[in-house]
Motif scaffolding. Structure first.
Motif, PDB file in Angstrom:
ATOM      1  N   ARG A 139       0.916  -1.368  -0.144  1.00 47.03           N
ATOM      2  CA  ARG A 139      -0.029   0.085   0.206  1.00 47.03           C
ATOM      3  C   ARG A 139       0.820   1.297   0.054  1.00 47.03           C
ATOM      4  NH1 ARG A 139      -5.526   0.797   1.914  1.00 47.03           N
ATOM      5  NH2 ARG A 139      -5.668   3.068   2.166  1.00 47.03           N
ATOM      6  N   LYS A 140       0.456   2.277  -0.741  1.00 47.34           N
ATOM      7  CA  LYS A 140       1.487   3.411  -1.024  1.00 47.34           C
ATOM      8  C   LYS A 140       1.024   4.244   0.358  1.00 47.34           C
ATOM      9  CE  LYS A 140       1.629   5.815  -4.543  1.00 47.34           C
ATOM     10  NZ  LYS A 140       1.175   6.560  -6.033  1.00 47.34           N
ATOM     11  N   HIS A 141      -0.078   4.459   0.891  1.00 49.50           N
ATOM     12  CA  HIS A 141      -0.319   5.342   1.899  1.00 49.50           C
ATOM     13  C   HIS A 141      -0.841   4.634   3.136  1.00 49.50           C
ATOM     14  CE1 HIS A 141       0.219   8.864  -0.757  1.00 49.50           C
ATOM     15  NE2 HIS A 141      -0.535   8.180  -1.730  1.00 49.50           N
ATOM     16  N   MET A 142      -0.033   4.432   4.292  1.00 43.61           N
ATOM     17  CA  MET A 142      -0.469   3.597   5.301  1.00 43.61           C
ATOM     18  C   MET A 142      -1.224   4.325   6.269  1.00 43.61           C
ATOM     19  SD  MET A 142       2.923   1.192   6.097  1.00 43.61           S
ATOM     20  CE  MET A 142       4.203   2.476   5.948  1.00 43.61           C
ATOM     21  N   GLY A 196      -5.530  15.116  -3.664  1.00 44.56           N
ATOM     22  CA  GLY A 196      -5.073  15.086  -4.785  1.00 44.56           C
ATOM     23  C   GLY A 196      -3.740  14.070  -4.886  1.00 44.56           C
ATOM     24  N   ALA A 197      -3.462  13.482  -3.674  1.00 42.27           N
ATOM     25  CA  ALA A 197      -2.379  12.644  -3.863  1.00 42.27           C
ATOM     26  C   ALA A 197      -2.640  11.347  -4.498  1.00 42.27           C
ATOM     27  CB  ALA A 197      -1.799  12.310  -2.338  1.00 42.27           C
ATOM     28  N   GLY A 198      -3.592  11.207  -5.175  1.00 39.98           N
ATOM     29  CA  GLY A 198      -4.081  10.085  -5.787  1.00 39.98           C
ATOM     30  C   GLY A 198      -4.748   9.234  -4.870  1.00 39.98           C
ATOM     31  N   ASP A 199      -5.160   7.803  -5.733  1.00 46.90           N
ATOM     32  CA  ASP A 199      -5.952   6.967  -4.832  1.00 46.90           C
ATOM     33  C   ASP A 199      -5.504   6.731  -3.344  1.00 46.90           C
ATOM     34  OD1 ASP A 199      -7.296   4.934  -4.047  1.00 46.90           O
ATOM     35  OD2 ASP A 199      -7.044   3.457  -5.509  1.00 46.90           O
ATOM     36  N   ALA A 200      -6.333   6.974  -2.288  1.00 46.94           N
ATOM     37  CA  ALA A 200      -5.625   7.024  -1.189  1.00 46.94           C
ATOM     38  C   ALA A 200      -5.609   5.343  -0.650  1.00 46.94           C
ATOM     39  CB  ALA A 200      -6.793   7.559  -0.252  1.00 46.94           C
ATOM     40  N   ASP A 201      -6.291   4.622  -1.400  1.00 43.14           N
ATOM     41  CA  ASP A 201      -6.070   3.078  -1.186  1.00 43.14           C
ATOM     42  C   ASP A 201      -5.062   2.458  -2.293  1.00 43.14           C
ATOM     43  OD1 ASP A 201      -7.790   2.527   0.762  1.00 43.14           O
ATOM     44  OD2 ASP A 201      -9.771   2.600  -0.443  1.00 43.14           O
ATOM     45  N   GLY A 202      -4.578   3.552  -2.981  1.00 41.48           N
ATOM     46  CA  GLY A 202      -3.620   2.771  -3.956  1.00 41.48           C
ATOM     47  C   GLY A 202      -2.246   1.919  -3.317  1.00 41.48           C
TER      48      GLY A 202
END
Ligand code: ADP
Ligand code: MG
Ligand code: MG
Ligand code: MG
Length: 772
Positions: free
Chosen positions: A610-613, A620-626
């Motif tokens: 996961r990119k964002h723990m 706007g940092a992209g998909d929060a679940d990405g």
């Protein structure tokens, strides 16, 4: 690389700040349960910032300011073991206390002997057919009863413990032979007796507990009572593991060693055991290479072996790709490594860690997050490059065990050409779960197929693999008011049949017995296991909601085993404290499991992560679940300007709880070692064994590992494990202190009378010494 250097620098700053900032204090620091309040988000963000800034040497980690802003839940001090404020609402009798604190002889004896499986008569699978449905439905009822009784049980202490499995090997240095020593049960009896006599149960020092395992060359050791929730407990792990190893080595014959490697490289090759077994005595295994005498003489293990075969309709069929070398015969390559018995998998040794969670919700949350980490730790601990005398093209044991207990019928396995079941009639098949015809995508030893926590909408997004379930069980669970996620988890376990039913133990009191639930629970061998509290025996230790982390390969040394155990414990603390979110679709976790098998996956593999723990700070940092592919180095140390990495988070956590300096130093040693493994600077045990074979003058580059070569590799491992051989390729600068054997057991200060002639001799010798 430059990136690595930066990350090391970032962590070093954290460490230095902490080591100097920590006041020496007589109190022990607690490893927090639960979150570090709101400031967890701040701390996480600060880690990200530190990462970005660490390119600029003038920017220091602002540790003291950060620390001042951190206050653990419920109090103004940093004593994070302080009781959470909602605890008062829990009835006293449900609060779980630490087993060790009541360490009286009765409990000690119970703990020491509970591993002895009840030697009750077991049923053959065909005899158990009429009872399968009963056990399945009543297992569900028993779970409902556990749930209703224990759902509010809370634990006010963090308890946790490791399990290490050992294999006994006889090495002959002259003849250069290596055999499995079939004395696991003898050694087990010896150790259990000694633990009672000399192991102490007054809470002083470390103590061990020994348990039987499937292979008659195996046994399992755990700490006698679980470790506790203090930073100092992190330092106990290696000491306890070393004590276990000493005690075990002391119980062996002079030509025997106890190794902590997953698979014996020569299992199933010619005469591989001492004593030699008659290959024809295979009524139970039905294998030409694995005689029945390999199985621990316990009815349950024999029944498991046989019943898996009957239900499946054939021998198990384990296939591992062969590593191609210059002179590997084409037909060998084509065939790969083939193994046809449960012992090839269940005879493997592993390293497991169990945690007690504060309550049921926390246990479910941890279960999910540890499941995501399980392939990563599998790859990092890779130690299985040789199977059945051949070099494998994979590095880990998991797929081998998975196939070794695969009891699915041909239809369940997806072989749709409707042949007859080879061993069961159409009538008999009707008694099976799903009539033996529901497609089951995975073996009962496999990765998880459903997340367990109540994370609302996230389930739709992340539970994206098929997780068949027992419909009747699901309805029963829902009827009992159990939430959907939990109901599906349990109903998924119950899509399998009970493998072993004990005679006279079918109709039970579902309110007071849990055999049927445990029957299914304990034969769903997944990467993580969610363990509800056992219904407490009146006098036994109370045990809470636990999660077991099961994917790791056992390591050669206690240094490594401790490092990984402690890493998992601290990651679990960080997940809770920082409220991390590691969810990715389970299909990606499964893909990670596949990738973890590849050679050198630890350093070379890429894994979905996961990119964002934590929620990204800028919109706007992209998909929060990405999620994206990362190397394990990146997962540990961080990536770009959005992913702080698990190790810096651990150090930030340790700092925020005011970890004592001594523990911190050790953690730094452990985590340096782990990150060097991920960076490729150090070898995994798999890579190291492979390299030893490859450069062995007798290896013929045909992918075959002869007994003499295997002997040399195993001898080297034994020497590494007890500190006689320094291996910078494995451990870098770190030196394993040689194991002494004379302090394995506590020596009683005896008050026995000394015989008079002996007394005279002793006195005389001391008198002489004085004269000198
Ligand atoms: P398994 O069923 O996996 O064989 P074991 O009984 O061997 O489980 O124990 C697994 C580990 O759990 C051991 O290290 C033990 O010390 C630890 N343990 C025991 N009780 C608790 C508890 N209440 N909470 C957390 N860990 C515990
Ligand atoms: Mg165990
Ligand atoms: Mg075990
Ligand atoms: Mg276990």
């Amino acid at each position: 690389s430059a990136g690595m250097a930066i990350l090391f620098a970032a962590a070093a700053v954290v460490v230095a700040a902490t080591a100097h900032g920590a006041e020496p204090s007589g109190l022990q620091q607690g490893l927090s349960y639960g979150r570090l309040d709101k400031s967890a988000v701040q701390l996480y963000a600060a880690c990200v910032v530190a990462r970005c800034r660490s390119t600029d040497a003038s920017n220091k980690w602002e540790s003291s300011r950060l620390k001042a802003s951190l206050r653990p839940r419920g109090g103004a001090t940093s004593d994070s073991s302080a009781a959470p404020s909602d605890e008062a609402a829990v009835p006293k009798e449900l609060a779980v206390t630490k087993a060790g604190s009541k360490a009286d002889a009765t409990i000690a004896r119970e703990w020491a002997t509970e591993g002895k499986l009840a030697e009750r008569k077991t049923m053959d699978f065909v005899d158990s057919l009429p009872h399968l449905r009963y056990v399945r439905t009543h297992g569900i009822k028993q779970f409902v009863s556990i749930y209703k009784n224990m759902r509010n049980a809370t634990s006010n202490e963090l308890l946790w413990g490791d399990e290490i499995e050992y294999m006994l090997v006889q090495l002959d240095r002259e003849k250069r032979t290596a055999k499995l020593s079939l004395r696991g049960h003898e050694v087990l009896d010896d150790l259990q007796a000694k633990e009672l006599r000399l192991g102490r149960s007054d809470g002083f020092g470390e103590a061990a507990s020994w348990h039987p395992e499937y292979g008659v060359w195996m046994l399992e050791g755990t700490p006698r009572v679980p470790y506790g929730g203090y930073t100092a407990d992190l330092r106990r792990v290696e000491a306890n593991m070393r004590l276990r190893r000493k005690r075990l080595l002391g119980a062996l014959k002079t030509d025997e060693v106890a190794l902590t490697i997953p698979a014996f490289p020569l299992l199933g090759v010619g005469c591989f055991s001492e004593p030699a077994l008659d290959p024809a005595a295979n009524e139970c295994t039905n294998s030409d290479s694995i005689p029945d005498g390999c199985i621990l003489p316990n009815p349950r293990f024999f029944a498991l072996t046989k019943n898996i075969r009957t239900r499946r309709g054939s021998n198990v069929d384990i296939r591992v790709p062969l590593r191609q070398d210059m002179y590997t015969p084409a037909e060998d390559l084509e065939r790969g490594i083939r193994m046809d018995a449960m012992a090839y998998g269940m005879g493997c040794c592993c390293l497991q860690v169990t945690f007690q969670a504060r309550d049921i919700d926390e246990s479910r949350h941890l279960y999910d997050h540890l499941a995501v980490l399980s392939p990563i730790l599998l790859a990092l601990t890779a130690a299985t490059p040789i199977l059945r005398g051949q070099l494998a093209d994979t590095d880990v044991r998991w797929a081998t065990i998975s196939a070794s207990v695969d009891d699915r019928t041909p239809l369940e396995r997806g072989e749709t050409d409707a042949r007859e079941h080879p061993t069961l009639s159409a009538e008999q098949l009707k008694a099976l779960a799903g009539a033996g015809a529901t497609p089951l995508p995975k073996s009962r030893y496999d990765s998880i197929s459903r997340y367990l926590a109540n994370c609302g909408a996230c389930h739709k997004k992340f539970n994206d693999v098929a997780a068949p379930m027992d419909d009747f069980g699901y309805k029963e669970l829902k009827k009992a008011g159990i939430d959907d996620s939990l109901a599906r988890h349990i109903a998924h376990l119950f899509v399998r049949d009970p493998l072993v039913i004990h005679e006279g133990r079918v109709e039970l009191d579902d309110e007071n017995e849990t055999d049927h639930f445990e029957n299914l629970q304990s034969t769903n061998w997944q990467t993580v296991r969610w363990k509800p509290p056992p219904k407490g025996k009146a006098c036994g230790p109370r045990i809470g909601w636990r999660v077991e982390f099961r994917s790791m390969e056992v390591q050669f040394t206690d240094f490594e085993n401790a490092a990984f155990t402690v890493f998992v414990v601290l990651v679990s603390r960080v997940i809770l404290a920082f409220d991390l979110n590691l969810y990715i679709p389970l299909s990606k976790v499964d893909e990670n499991m596949r990738r973890a098998h590849a050679r050198n996956a630890a350093a070379e593999g890429k894994f979905f992560f996961r990119k964002h723990m934590a929620p990204p700070r800028q919109p706007g940092a992209g998909d929060a679940d990405g999620f994206e592919e990362m190397t394990i180095s990146e997962i540990l140390d961080g990536k770009a300007d959005y992913f702080p990495g698990l190790v810096p988070l651990i150090f930030a956590y340790l700092e925020s709880i005011d970890c004592d300096g001594e523990t911190l130093e050790l953690m730094k040693v452990y985590f340096d070692f782990i990150r060097k493994r991920a960076s490729g600077e150090l070898y995994t045990p798999a890579q190291w064994m492979r390299s030893l074979v490859n450069k062995h003058p007798e290896y013929e580059h045909d992918s075959k590992v002869s007994e003499a070569v295997a002997h040399d590799v195993l001898q080297a491992i034994a020497e590494v494990a007890d500190g006689r051989r320094f291996e910078p390729r494995l451990h870098g600068e770190h030196r394993i202190a040689p194991l002494r054997k004379d302090d394995a057991w506590y020596v009683p200060l005896k008050d026995m009378r000394i015989r008079s002639e002996q007394r005279e001799a002793l006195l005389e010798s001391y008198a002489k010494r004085r004269a000198l």
